[in-house]
Write an enzyme that holds these catalytic residues in place. Structure first.
Site, PDB file in Angstrom:
ATOM      1  N   ASP A  64       8.835  26.220   0.270  1.00 57.52           N
ATOM      2  CA  ASP A  64       9.781  26.964  -0.562  1.00 57.52           C
ATOM      3  C   ASP A  64      10.200  26.167  -1.786  1.00 57.52           C
ATOM      4  OD1 ASP A  64      10.019  29.306   0.909  1.00 57.52           O
ATOM      5  OD2 ASP A  64      11.546  28.464   2.243  1.00 57.52           O
ATOM      6  N   TYR A  77       7.135  17.173   9.362  1.00 58.01           N
ATOM      7  CA  TYR A  77       8.151  17.357   8.329  1.00 58.01           C
ATOM      8  C   TYR A  77       9.290  16.378   8.589  1.00 58.01           C
ATOM      9  CZ  TYR A  77       6.567  21.844   6.329  1.00 58.01           C
ATOM     10  OH  TYR A  77       5.883  22.818   5.657  1.00 58.01           O
TER      11      TYR A  77
END
EC number: 5.4.99.12
Lengths: 242, 242
Positions: free
Chosen positions: B51, B109
Site C-alpha cells: 500500500d 514483514y
C-alpha cells in the site's frame, strides 16, 4: 515574556535553519506558525544555524511574546499550525534575557553512518553511506585526539562568524546500532561545519586514508586538512545545554 | 530471459506498488526506468502489492527481457534511471517460469513502532507512534497466539484477492532497538492488510485494550476483530523467500 520552545525537525526539505526570502527554512516556517498562533509578529532566536539537510531532535529557540496563551501550552498549540516535518516538543517561560544561542553552554551533535556498499533508498536523507570494510577501531582511536580544548580552525569551513576558534570537546564517542555507526560529540561550541569535518576526518581515518599523525598535525597547526565535511543528511543536533 | 531484480524503496511518496494511470507508483517508475535502459517495453511482476506509505528493503520483481545487458549488470545500470527513493540492489537471471509472486514460498514483514508520547518530525513516515507506557510483555505473549497455521480471515481487510485464507506464521517476534519496538513476522503468505492488522492487534494488546482470550477468539472464529490496521508507514517488506 521570554519563551524557550524545543522543536524537532526533519531537515530534508528545508534550505537550512535560517530565514531566507525565497526558500523554505525552519525559522521561516516556525515564525509564521508562531505569529499566526500568538497573533503578533514573532521573531525567534535559534540555537544553531544548521545547514540544508541537517536534522534536529531537541532544538531550542527563544522568543518574546505578549500573547495570552500559557507558556507551557504554546508547544501543543503551535503543532496545529506547523508543517509535519517540524514538531514542537515543549515550551516554558524563561527569565528575562535568556537567548537560545548566546545563553548556551554547550551542544551535542550526532553523526549517523550506514555501513553498506550499496546505495539506500530508505536512509538516503538520514545517514551517510560508508563502506562495510570501514575500521571502527581506527575511528575510535582517532576520535580520542579531538578530546579536550583545542583551536579548531583546521576543522572549520570559511564563512564562520565565530571569532573564538578555541572549543572544548567534552565527550566524543562512536557506537554501533545494527548496521549504523553513530558518532556523538559534545562540545562547548561548534565552528561552521566543524561537526561534519570531524565526521569526514574520522571516516577518512576508518578507511585508512588519513593516519593519527596527520590528524594530530591539523589539530596542532590549525591548518585546514584534506578531509571534506561529511554529507549534511547524516548530522543531527541532539541537545543544547544552558 | 527471466530476470529477478531486488529493489529497496521508501514508500512515502508513492501511491503504493501497483501501476496506476494518474499516480506515482513504484511499479510505474520501475517499468519506465527498465524500459528506458533496456530499450524495450518492460512489464514487471512484483512480489507484493504494498500500500501507499509501505516501505521495502529487499523487494523482488521478475521480468522478461531480450536486452543485451548482462543480467547482473542491470541493477547497477538502472539506478542511473531510477528516482532516488527506489534503489536497485542486485539482479540475476532465473530459470524460465520464475515469477516474483507465484514462485514465492514465504515472506518476512517488519513493523516499526516508536515508543513516545510526543509526535516525531524525523520518524513521521518511518514508524508508528505508540505510548511509552505500552506493555511489551503483553505484546510478546499475545504474539505467540499467531504462531502456526490458522485461517486468518479475521485479520484481513475486504478487497483481498487471495482465495486461500489459511496461512502459516513460521516466526513472530518483538525486539527493542533504542526507543523502537520492532515486530517481525515470517509467514507462508499474507492476506490483504494482514501484517498491519496483526500489528494493530498487538498494539491494542500492549495498551490493555484487548486480552488474549479475545485475540484467540478472532483467530478461532475468523470473524474480523476490533483492531484497526496499524498505519502503513510503520510497515517494511523485509524479504521474500523462494
Amino acid at each position: 515574556m521570554t519563551i524557550k520552545l524545543l522543536i524537532e525537525y526533519d531537515g530534508t526539505a528545508f534550505s537550512g535553519w535560517q530565514r531566507q526570502p525565497h526558500a523554505r527554512t525552519v525559522q521561516g516556517d516556525l515564525e509564521r506558525a508562531l505569529s499566526d498562533l500568538l497573533m503578533e509578529d514573532i521573531k525567534v532566536n535559534g540555537s544553531s544555524r544548521t545547514d540544508s539537510g541537517v536534522h534536529a531532535r531537541e532544538y531550542p529557540v527563544s522568543f518574546q511574546t505578549n500573547g495570552r496563551i500559557p507558556p507551557e501550552r504554546i508547544a501543543l498549540a503551535v503543532n496545529a499550525k506547523l508543517p509535519d516535518d517540524i514538531r514542537a516538543l515543549s515550551s516554558v517561560e524563561m527569565p528575562e534575557g535568556f537567548h537560545a544561542r548566546y545563553s548556551s553552554d554547550g551542544k551535542t551533535y550526532s553523526y549517523r553512518m550506514l555501513r553498506r556498499n550499496l546505495p539506500s533508498a530508505i536512509y538516503r536523507n538520514y545517514a551517510c553511506m560508508v563502506e562495510e570494510s570501514i575500521d571502527l577501531e581506527k575511528m575510535t582511536s582517532a576520535a580520542e585526539l579531538f578530546r579536550g580544548s583545542h583551536d579548531f580552525r583546521g576543522f572549520m569551513s570559511t564563512g564562520s562568524s565565530d571569532m573564538n576558534t578555541v572549543k572544548e570537546i567534552r565527550d566524543i564517542s562512536l557506537s554501533e546500532e545494527g548496521n549504523f555507526i553513530i558518532l556523538t560529540v559534545t562540545a562547548s561550541g561548534f565552528l561552521y561545519n566543524m561537526a561534519r569535518i570531524i565526521a569526514g576526518t574520522l571516516i577518512d581515518a576508518g578507511m585508512g586514508k588519513m593516519d593519527e599523525a596527520e590528524i594530530a598535525r591539523i589539530i596542532g597547526s590549525g591548518i585546514r586538512g584534506r578531509s571534506k565535511p561529511a554529507p549534511s543528511c547524516g548530522l543531527y543536533l541532539e541537545k543544547v545545554y544552558y
